[in-house]
Design a protein around this motif. Structure first.
Motif, PDB file in Angstrom:
ATOM      1  N   LYS A  49      83.157  -4.018  57.124  1.00 53.94           N
ATOM      2  CA  LYS A  49      82.924  -2.580  57.076  1.00 53.94           C
ATOM      3  C   LYS A  49      83.159  -2.041  55.667  1.00 53.94           C
ATOM      4  O   LYS A  49      84.065  -2.484  54.975  1.00 53.94           O
ATOM      5  N   LYS A  50      82.341  -1.092  55.314  1.00 52.52           N
ATOM      6  CA  LYS A  50      82.492  -0.482  54.002  1.00 52.52           C
ATOM      7  C   LYS A  50      83.776   0.324  53.948  1.00 52.52           C
ATOM      8  O   LYS A  50      84.156   0.974  54.915  1.00 52.52           O
ATOM      9  N   GLY A  51      84.404   0.288  52.800  1.00 49.49           N
ATOM     10  CA  GLY A  51      85.603   1.076  52.608  1.00 49.49           C
ATOM     11  C   GLY A  51      86.831   0.493  53.278  1.00 49.49           C
ATOM     12  O   GLY A  51      87.842   1.172  53.402  1.00 49.49           O
ATOM     13  N   GLN A  52      86.740  -0.776  53.732  1.00 47.24           N
ATOM     14  CA  GLN A  52      87.900  -1.364  54.387  1.00 47.24           C
ATOM     15  C   GLN A  52      88.993  -1.609  53.368  1.00 47.24           C
ATOM     16  O   GLN A  52      88.769  -2.168  52.313  1.00 47.24           O
ATOM     17  N   LYS A  53      90.192  -1.179  53.720  1.00 47.30           N
ATOM     18  CA  LYS A  53      91.307  -1.300  52.786  1.00 47.30           C
ATOM     19  C   LYS A  53      91.827  -2.719  52.742  1.00 47.30           C
ATOM     20  O   LYS A  53      91.824  -3.428  53.722  1.00 47.30           O
ATOM     21  N   GLN A  54      92.292  -3.100  51.539  1.00 48.58           N
ATOM     22  CA  GLN A  54      92.921  -4.402  51.370  1.00 48.58           C
ATOM     23  C   GLN A  54      94.423  -4.241  51.523  1.00 48.58           C
ATOM     24  O   GLN A  54      94.970  -3.189  51.265  1.00 48.58           O
ATOM     25  N   GLY A  55      95.088  -5.310  51.898  1.00 47.50           N
ATOM     26  CA  GLY A  55      96.549  -5.241  52.014  1.00 47.50           C
ATOM     27  C   GLY A  55      97.022  -5.940  53.256  1.00 47.50           C
ATOM     28  O   GLY A  55      96.260  -6.612  53.959  1.00 47.50           O
ATOM     29  N   ARG A  56      98.325  -5.762  53.572  1.00 48.64           N
ATOM     30  CA  ARG A  56      98.943  -6.505  54.650  1.00 48.64           C
ATOM     31  C   ARG A  56      98.333  -6.194  56.006  1.00 48.64           C
ATOM     32  O   ARG A  56      98.160  -7.052  56.850  1.00 48.64           O
ATOM     33  N   ARG A  57      97.946  -4.928  56.202  1.00 50.96           N
ATOM     34  CA  ARG A  57      97.461  -4.539  57.519  1.00 50.96           C
ATOM     35  C   ARG A  57      96.177  -5.262  57.897  1.00 50.96           C
ATOM     36  O   ARG A  57      95.898  -5.444  59.067  1.00 50.96           O
ATOM     37  N   ASP A  58      95.388  -5.673  56.931  1.00 49.87           N
ATOM     38  CA  ASP A  58      94.094  -6.254  57.238  1.00 49.87           C
ATOM     39  C   ASP A  58      94.026  -7.741  56.889  1.00 49.87           C
ATOM     40  O   ASP A  58      92.954  -8.305  56.795  1.00 49.87           O
ATOM     41  N   THR A  59      95.184  -8.359  56.692  1.00 52.52           N
ATOM     42  CA  THR A  59      95.160  -9.782  56.336  1.00 52.52           C
ATOM     43  C   THR A  59      94.577 -10.611  57.459  1.00 52.52           C
ATOM     44  O   THR A  59      93.890 -11.592  57.229  1.00 52.52           O
ATOM     45  N   PHE A  60      94.821 -10.223  58.740  1.00 53.75           N
ATOM     46  CA  PHE A  60      94.325 -11.014  59.847  1.00 53.75           C
ATOM     47  C   PHE A  60      92.838 -10.790  60.077  1.00 53.75           C
ATOM     48  O   PHE A  60      92.137 -11.677  60.515  1.00 53.75           O
ATOM     49  N   THR A  61      92.337  -9.587  59.773  1.00 53.27           N
ATOM     50  CA  THR A  61      90.938  -9.279  60.049  1.00 53.27           C
ATOM     51  C   THR A  61      90.011  -9.799  58.959  1.00 53.27           C
ATOM     52  O   THR A  61      88.804  -9.758  59.129  1.00 53.27           O
ATOM     53  N   GLU A  62      90.548 -10.272  57.847  1.00 51.80           N
ATOM     54  CA  GLU A  62      89.697 -10.842  56.808  1.00 51.80           C
ATOM     55  C   GLU A  62      89.061 -12.133  57.303  1.00 51.80           C
ATOM     56  O   GLU A  62      87.989 -12.510  56.876  1.00 51.80           O
ATOM     57  N   LYS A  63      89.730 -12.810  58.230  1.00 50.44           N
ATOM     58  CA  LYS A  63      89.190 -14.025  58.797  1.00 50.44           C
ATOM     59  C   LYS A  63      88.457 -13.685  60.087  1.00 50.44           C
ATOM     60  O   LYS A  63      88.831 -12.752  60.792  1.00 50.44           O
ATOM     61  N   PRO A  64      87.395 -14.432  60.403  1.00 53.31           N
ATOM     62  CA  PRO A  64      86.682 -14.149  61.659  1.00 53.31           C
ATOM     63  C   PRO A  64      87.574 -14.425  62.865  1.00 53.31           C
ATOM     64  O   PRO A  64      88.417 -15.314  62.844  1.00 53.31           O
ATOM     65  N   ILE A  65      87.397 -13.639  63.911  1.00 51.63           N
ATOM     66  CA  ILE A  65      88.171 -13.820  65.134  1.00 51.63           C
ATOM     67  C   ILE A  65      87.716 -15.109  65.816  1.00 51.63           C
ATOM     68  O   ILE A  65      86.522 -15.314  66.066  1.00 51.63           O
TER      69      ILE A  65
ATOM     70  N   GLU B 249      91.975  -3.864  72.300  1.00 47.24           N
ATOM     71  CA  GLU B 249      91.848  -2.515  72.848  1.00 47.24           C
ATOM     72  C   GLU B 249      93.110  -2.216  73.665  1.00 47.24           C
ATOM     73  O   GLU B 249      93.224  -2.576  74.836  1.00 47.24           O
ATOM     74  N   VAL B 250      94.082  -1.556  73.032  1.00 49.73           N
ATOM     75  CA  VAL B 250      95.374  -1.319  73.670  1.00 49.73           C
ATOM     76  C   VAL B 250      95.305  -0.194  74.691  1.00 49.73           C
ATOM     77  O   VAL B 250      96.084  -0.160  75.649  1.00 49.73           O
ATOM     78  N   MET B 251      94.401   0.751  74.468  1.00 56.73           N
ATOM     79  CA  MET B 251      94.099   1.798  75.445  1.00 56.73           C
ATOM     80  C   MET B 251      92.604   2.066  75.369  1.00 56.73           C
ATOM     81  O   MET B 251      91.942   1.594  74.451  1.00 56.73           O
ATOM     82  N   MET B 252      92.111   2.800  76.328  1.00 54.02           N
ATOM     83  CA  MET B 252      90.684   3.078  76.355  1.00 54.02           C
ATOM     84  C   MET B 252      90.247   3.739  75.049  1.00 54.02           C
ATOM     85  O   MET B 252      90.691   4.835  74.712  1.00 54.02           O
ATOM     86  N   GLY B 253      89.426   3.014  74.283  1.00 51.68           N
ATOM     87  CA  GLY B 253      88.912   3.554  73.030  1.00 51.68           C
ATOM     88  C   GLY B 253      89.842   3.437  71.849  1.00 51.68           C
ATOM     89  O   GLY B 253      89.501   3.869  70.744  1.00 51.68           O
ATOM     90  N   THR B 254      91.030   2.835  72.019  1.00 45.89           N
ATOM     91  CA  THR B 254      91.981   2.667  70.915  1.00 45.89           C
ATOM     92  C   THR B 254      92.047   1.187  70.556  1.00 45.89           C
ATOM     93  O   THR B 254      92.490   0.366  71.372  1.00 45.89           O
ATOM     94  N   TYR B 255      91.607   0.846  69.340  1.00 40.90           N
ATOM     95  CA  TYR B 255      91.517  -0.550  68.914  1.00 40.90           C
ATOM     96  C   TYR B 255      92.482  -0.798  67.759  1.00 40.90           C
ATOM     97  O   TYR B 255      92.647   0.049  66.882  1.00 40.90           O
ATOM     98  N   LYS B 256      93.091  -1.973  67.760  1.00 37.15           N
ATOM     99  CA  LYS B 256      94.018  -2.345  66.686  1.00 37.15           C
ATOM    100  C   LYS B 256      93.799  -3.798  66.311  1.00 37.15           C
ATOM    101  O   LYS B 256      93.565  -4.656  67.170  1.00 37.15           O
ATOM    102  N   ASN B 257      93.898  -4.056  64.999  1.00 36.56           N
ATOM    103  CA  ASN B 257      93.817  -5.444  64.559  1.00 36.56           C
ATOM    104  C   ASN B 257      95.185  -6.105  64.730  1.00 36.56           C
ATOM    105  O   ASN B 257      96.154  -5.489  65.182  1.00 36.56           O
ATOM    106  N   ALA B 258      95.275  -7.368  64.338  1.00 34.64           N
ATOM    107  CA  ALA B 258      96.495  -8.141  64.608  1.00 34.64           C
ATOM    108  C   ALA B 258      97.710  -7.550  63.903  1.00 34.64           C
ATOM    109  O   ALA B 258      98.799  -7.454  64.491  1.00 34.64           O
ATOM    110  N   ALA B 259      97.547  -7.155  62.633  1.00 35.85           N
ATOM    111  CA  ALA B 259      98.683  -6.598  61.896  1.00 35.85           C
ATOM    112  C   ALA B 259      99.144  -5.286  62.496  1.00 35.85           C
ATOM    113  O   ALA B 259     100.346  -5.003  62.581  1.00 35.85           O
ATOM    114  N   GLU B 260      98.195  -4.469  62.949  1.00 34.27           N
ATOM    115  CA  GLU B 260      98.553  -3.203  63.589  1.00 34.27           C
ATOM    116  C   GLU B 260      99.245  -3.433  64.926  1.00 34.27           C
ATOM    117  O   GLU B 260     100.116  -2.659  65.332  1.00 34.27           O
TER     118      GLU B 260
END
Length: 555
Positions: free
Chosen positions: A206-222, A349-360
């Motif tokens: 996705k465009k504008g995706q931030k780099q850093g600890r929160r997205d370290t897991f999403t940099e790799k394909p699921i 999807e922790v709740m209906m419509g609420t999505y979180k990556n692994a770090a989150e």
């Protein structure tokens, strides 16, 4: 003709005389006349029925120990009205076959609510085939293989079952190879001009995706979900027969099943120190009724706007009952992360419509434990494919709560085959008695977990019966927790009642000790050092010392 008949008559007479002589020698060697004389003198003033009773007791001591006569498999229904396997053991006792006990094993099949009709129908066919195959195994080969074995010889019985199962696995492998070779010989060779479709491209970042600890897991394909472990059709026969023999041995010894399981485990080094937890009951009644849907697992399904709402509801209920969270009651959250993953988005999807990556998700769990310290366990916080998130959450919460792998773990047979239970970084495992798992397997896996300082949680499957043997297994194996599900339906309440009965027996025997505080032991080096330094109170203990075990077998 007369001479031939006379020869047979003489031969028969000689055989009878030989048998009489052998009986006379047996009586003399065992001093039977003297025993009878002493017995008659001691029972002179008793009624004839009492005399015969004493004589029967005297001769029973000279009888052979009970042996397995036959094993009978039946197709019965579990608590959800679905087919499962019942096994009944008959033993030869003083030359007469007698039914001793029966057990019902739970199937490994999951119950899917709101599943598509075609999937439900396919699973019904698979389940029926698994049960009918298991019944056939028990009634044909297994009963022949076990005839004449003493039910107290659990290791010998499990070895016979293990060899039988290995042969079935090999037959299944050869059958599949033959089917594959036949298919390969009939499938036409594709034309060289035919090209396979290109593999799908990985999703764009996705465009504008931030780099850093929160997205370290999403940099790799699921990673896609791993395929389910293959379960051999009919394998539940192995686990059911092993349990039935264990229960038979316990009944013939006059022991509860949990004590015989403890004896089985105790006699396999190293002798572990087992642990359990005291239950709390009582309190006030009359809290406000909560309306919601009850699932087949006994869980109340309610709608909520935030993750904290169900926990706040539990807090209010405990306050009404006079229970203190974190003291009288502790919580374990079954996160079931494999059910939360949305593979199209690569997030949970922790709740209906609420999505979180692994770090989150790690941040979410840490925040939840901070707000609710009475949560002492998280079950399956991530999928088994997500090894890095498991490492991250263990580093963040490993000293504050148990991180338990349930669905994220492998089957007992696979863990024992690999000899490695530390594939992921967790505090413990949920183990279940299903399929080809024998009593010896349960002892081996719990000993292995004890040696690695992993917490063992004994869990029930979804398709349960009213057989409460798994409670005895949990207590005898010395697991820390038991996972039974909600207090609904008779087959589950029966297990809770059995647990309370065992607790009462152990308290009366002075075997069970209590502390009011819940403590974590050996989750990491810091917790271990604190325990050694005496900064933490002693845990609950279920102690079966050597002298107690040996005395129980003598009496």
């Amino acid at each position: 003709m007369g001479e031939e008949g006379g020869g047979r008559s003489c031969g028969t007479t000689r055989e009878l005389q030989k048998l009489k002589q052998q009986a006379l020698e047996y009586y003399r060697e065992n001093d039977v006349p003297r025993r009878l004389e002493e017995l008659l003198n001691s029972t002179f003033y008793l009624q004839p029925a009492d005399v015969y009773g004493h004589l029967a007791n005297c001769f029973s001591k000279l009888a052979k120990p009970p042996t397995i006569y036959k094993v009978v498999g039946k197709n019965v229904l579990d608590g959800l009205g679905l087919p499962t396997l019942q096994v009944e053991i008959f033993c030869t006792i003083q030359n007469f076959p007698k039914s001793i006990c029966s057990v019902v094993i739970s199937t490994h099949f999951e119950v899917h609510e709101n599943a598509l009709p075609e999937l439900v129908e396919a699973e019904e066919v698979e389940r029926a085939d698994a049960v009918s195959t298991a019944v056939r195994w028990v009634n044909e080969t297994i009963t022949e293989e076990l005839r004449g074995i003493e039910p107290s010889n659990q290791a010998g019985v499990d070895q016979v079952l293990r060899i039988f199962f290995e042969n079935k696995v090999q037959e299944d492998k050869e059958r599949k190879e033959l089917e594959k070779s036949l298919e390969d010989s009939t499938v036409p060779v594709p034309s060289p001009l035919t090209q396979p479709p290109p593999p799908p491209l990985p999703p764009d970042k996705k465009k504008g995706q931030k780099q850093g600890r929160r997205d370290t897991f999403t940099e790799k394909p699921i990673l896609p979900p791993e395929p389910d472990e293959h379960v051999l059709c009919g394998s539940m026969a192995i686990g059911a027969v092993s349990l039935a023999v264990a229960k038979t041995g316990a009944m013939l010894d006059g022991n509860p099943l949990y004590l015989n399981i403890a004896l089985l485990k105790h006699h396999q080094p190293p002798p572990p120190k087992t642990e359990t937890k005291r239950g709390h009951n009582g309190g006030k009644r009359g809290q406000q009724q909560i309306i919601g849907k009850m699932s087949h697992l006994g869980c109340l399904t309610i709608n909520y706007d935030t993750i904290e709402q169900p926990l706040l509801l539990i807090q209010g209920i405990c306050a009404n009952l006079g229970l203190e969270l974190g003291r009288n009651l502790h919580l374990a959250i079954n996160c079931a992360a494999h059910e939360l993953m949305d593979y199209s988005k690569g997030k949970y999807e922790v709740m209906m419509g609420t999505y979180k990556n692994a770090a989150e998700m790690v941040d979410l769990y840490v925040d939840l434990i901070n707000k609710f310290p009475s949560i002492i366990a998280l079950i399956d916080p991530f999928r088994k494919e997500d090894s890095e998130p498991w490492d991250s959450i263990y580093d963040a919460l490993g000293a504050r709560c148990y991180l338990i792998a349930g669905t994220a773990s492998k089957s007992i047979s696979k863990l024992l085959e690999d000899g490695n239970i530390g594939v992921l970084k967790y505090s413990g495992l949920i183990i279940k008695h299903t399929n080809q798992t024998t009593m010896s397997d349960l002892v081996e896996i719990t000993n292995l977990m004890d040696s690695k300082k992993h917490i063992a949680v004994f869990g029930s499957t979804e398709g349960e019966s009213s057989d409460d043997s798994l409670v005895d297994l949990a207590v005898g194996l010395g697991v820390r927790f038991i996972k039974l599900g909600g207090l609904s339906r008779g087959e589950r309440v029966t297990k809770y009642n059995r647990l309370l009965t065992i607790e009462e027996e152990l308290v009366q025997n002075g075997t069970l000790g209590f502390t009011e505080e819940h403590t974590f032991f050996y989750l990491n080096e810091e917790a271990e050092k604190a325990a050694v330094a005496g900064e933490l109170p002693e845990p609950l203990e279920l102690i079966f010392p050597t002298e107690v075990l040996e005395e129980s077998t003598r009496t």
